[in-house]
Scaffold this active site. Structure first.
Site, short mmCIF file in Angstrom:
data_model
loop_
_atom_site.label_atom_id
_atom_site.label_comp_id
_atom_site.label_asym_id
_atom_site.label_seq_id
_atom_site.Cartn_x
_atom_site.Cartn_y
_atom_site.Cartn_z
N ILE A 1 0.87 -1.17 0.00
CA ILE A 1 0.00 0.00 0.00
C ILE A 1 0.91 1.23 0.00
O ILE A 1 2.05 1.16 0.45
CB ILE A 1 -0.99 0.03 1.20
CG1 ILE A 1 -0.26 0.00 2.53
CG2 ILE A 1 -1.99 -1.10 1.10
CD1 ILE A 1 -1.21 0.11 3.73
N ASP A 2 0.40 2.33 -0.54
CA ASP A 2 1.21 3.53 -0.67
C ASP A 2 1.67 4.05 0.69
O ASP A 2 1.01 3.82 1.71
CB ASP A 2 0.43 4.64 -1.38
CG ASP A 2 0.11 4.30 -2.83
OD1 ASP A 2 0.79 3.42 -3.39
OD2 ASP A 2 -0.82 4.91 -3.39
N GLN A 3 2.77 4.79 0.68
CA GLN A 3 3.31 5.34 1.92
C GLN A 3 2.27 6.20 2.65
O GLN A 3 2.14 6.12 3.87
CB GLN A 3 4.55 6.19 1.61
CG GLN A 3 5.17 6.82 2.85
CD GLN A 3 6.42 7.62 2.53
OE1 GLN A 3 6.85 7.68 1.38
NE2 GLN A 3 7.03 8.23 3.53
#
Length: 302
Positions: free
Chosen positions: A119-121
């Site tokens: 998942i994105d930062q």
């Protein structure tokens, strides 16, 4: 710092990959990959030959994970589920990354534990990790085969009146005409991509809508790009829906929280991995985040 340079001694001349296998428990594949990445130094010089030898004193770049006390919200003997805060990397970007979720997972469960998806930062929420290699292979394959029911919460700009299925192909393709090469975009030559959007609540005072997003495919930035495509970008998105100059400033860390709130609506991306349901080893799991995402979202809006 998770990556440190440590001294080792080979009592007699031997292949470096054999030392890693016998003394440090590497598999042959991992040992050769480790050497190819430039992790062994002899007399200060980088070893570049995967078949090279070691003898006597030499140094290895080792990953020594550190913990910031983030407890799993659920675990079994095979896997653990974490509620990742926004802003925390999933994997280290390089040797100088001070902390990522890999640190937390391997600090708790050992060197063979690993994350099973990305998942994105800036995306918060549920992150699934395996505690051993066999479980990792199984869980990763389940993600690839779309056997994981993933649900996200997001605040989007504007009023969404009805549920919608966004069926738009996505592609990663350089765009020489743009100052910033958008990582992902809708394109007829892209891979089939589909996201179901369910409207939950409209907030007229902020002109934004809380939605649940269910990605039926697993493309990079899929939910972000699909919502931007239907003219409802996610609140706080610093890339999709922003001017190219501002995207550059964000990537260069040259934009303040206050300015970002003014331009995108929040100082973080308001996207949250809220639910994960799957069947593993004959047991059905339906796991929900314990984070109060709505409260955190309004706080991020200033």
């Amino acid at each position: 710092m998770p990556f440190v340079l440590k001294d080792f001694v080979a009592p007699k001349r031997m292949k470096a990959f054999l030392f890693l296998i016998r003394e440090l428990g590497f598999t042959q594949r991992d040992a050769q990959r480790y050497i190819s990445k430039g992790r062994i130094f002899i007399d200060g010089e980088l070893m570049r030959d995967p078949g090279g030898d070691v003898e006597g004193l030499f140094q290895c770049v080792m990953f020594e994970p550190v913990s910031r006390g983030l407890d799993p919200v659920f675990q079994t003997k095979s896997f653990a589920l974490f509620d990742k805060p926004s802003g925390v990397l999933v994997h280290p970007q390089n040797r100088h990354t001070p902390y990522s979720m890999v640190d937390e997972i391997r600090h708790r469960f050992g060197p063979h534990a690993n994350i099973t998806h990305r998942i994105d930062q800036e995306t918060s929420g549920l992150l699934l990790s395996a505690k051993d290699k066999e479980s990792e292979r199984t869980l990763k394959l389940m993600f690839e085969n779309r056997e994981m029911d993933k649900r996200y919460l997001a605040f989007v700009h504007g009023k969404m009146d009805a549920d919608v299925t966004i069926d738009a192909p996505l592609i990663r393709q350089p765009d020489d005409s743009a100052l910033v090469r958008m990582i992902v975009k809708v394109h007829v030559e892209g891979k089939p991509s589909r996201t179901d959007i369910k409207v939950l609540h409209y907030f007229p005072e902020h002109d934004m809508t809380l939605v649940e997003a269910k990605p039926l495919t697993g493309r990079q930035h899929q939910i972000r790009v699909h919502l931007f495509h239907v003219k409802h970008p996610i609140v706080g998105d610093p890339i999709y829906g922003q001017d190219e100059e501002d995207v550059i400033r964000f990537l260069d860390k040259g934009i303040s929280d206050e300015e970002r709130i003014g331009k995108s609506g929040a100082k973080r991306l308001l996207l949250h991995a809220n639910r994960l349901a799957f069947t593993f080893e004959g047991v059905r799991y339906d796991l929900v985040s314990q984070t109060n995402f709505i409260s955190e979202a309004f706080e991020a809006m200033g």
